[in-house]
Write a protein that holds these residues in place. Structure first.
Motif, short mmCIF file in Angstrom:
data_model
loop_
_atom_site.label_atom_id
_atom_site.label_comp_id
_atom_site.label_asym_id
_atom_site.label_seq_id
_atom_site.Cartn_x
_atom_site.Cartn_y
_atom_site.Cartn_z
N UNK A 74 0.81 -1.22 0.00
CA UNK A 74 0.00 0.00 0.00
C UNK A 74 0.85 1.27 0.00
N UNK A 75 2.14 1.11 0.32
CA UNK A 75 2.98 2.30 0.48
C UNK A 75 4.20 2.27 -0.44
N UNK A 76 3.99 1.75 -1.66
CA UNK A 76 5.02 1.90 -2.71
C UNK A 76 6.07 0.81 -2.73
N UNK A 77 5.80 -0.32 -2.09
CA UNK A 77 6.79 -1.39 -2.09
C UNK A 77 6.13 -2.74 -2.34
N UNK A 78 5.41 -2.81 -3.46
CA UNK A 78 4.69 -4.03 -3.79
C UNK A 78 5.58 -5.12 -4.36
N UNK A 79 6.83 -4.78 -4.66
CA UNK A 79 7.72 -5.74 -5.33
C UNK A 79 8.77 -6.30 -4.36
N UNK A 80 8.46 -6.23 -3.08
CA UNK A 80 9.40 -6.74 -2.07
C UNK A 80 9.78 -5.67 -1.08
N UNK A 81 10.31 -6.11 0.03
CA UNK A 81 10.64 -5.18 1.11
C UNK A 81 11.54 -5.91 2.09
N UNK A 82 12.08 -5.17 3.04
CA UNK A 82 12.92 -5.77 4.08
C UNK A 82 12.37 -5.40 5.45
N UNK A 83 12.33 -6.39 6.33
CA UNK A 83 11.93 -6.15 7.72
C UNK A 83 13.15 -6.25 8.62
#
Ligand code: 5GP
Ligand code: ZN
Length: 118
Positions: A74-83
């Motif tokens: 929902x905030x511009x990172x639909x193609x992956x992210x890091x936690x």
């Protein structure tokens, strides 16, 4: 905890750009974003760090992770992210209220951590 900055955000005493809230967790945009997407997910209950959790905290810990994909997308990172969960002195934790960083954006976040021997 009255002197905890994130508890004050939960209580509404300090403003934050909130992007999700339910019975267990609150998510808001980091005040100093390191990537185009930089969201913090916190338990509403004060837990100082990942070193302070018990089995009774498993529902809130699960919720923190299970909302990450939705918040990233929902905030511009639909193609992956890091936690990331920084923990204690060695982990570089600055705010002593457990928080999950969600980092992302259109470009890869970058190398995980720097090898200190290089
Ligand atoms: P830590 O180093 O503890 O893992 O990360 C703490 C994070 O909280 C930092 O990225 C910092 O920018 C963020 N932060 C600290 N104070 C505030 C605040 O008052 N509001 C928001 N939105 N973020 C904060
Ligand atoms: Zn707190």
């Amino acid at each position: 905890m009255t002197d905890c900055i994130f508890c004050k955000i939960v209580a509404g005493d300090i403003p934050a750009k909130k992007c999700f809230e339910d019975d267990l967790v609150l998510a808001f945009h980091d005040i100093h974003p390191l990537r185009p997407t930089h969201i913090l997910v916190i338990p509403k209950k004060h837990i100082a760090s990942l070193a302070d959790v018990g089995t009774e905290d498993e529902p809130v810990l699960g919720r923190m992770l299970s909302v990450a994909q939705k918040l990233a997308a929902e905030n511009g990172s639909g193609d992956g992210f890091r936690c990331i969960i920084n923990t204690g002195r060695v982990g570089g934790q600055e705010v002593p209220h457990l928080h999950l960083h969600i980092l992302g954006g259109p470009e890869p976040v970058g190398p995980m951590v720097k090898n200190l021997k290089e």
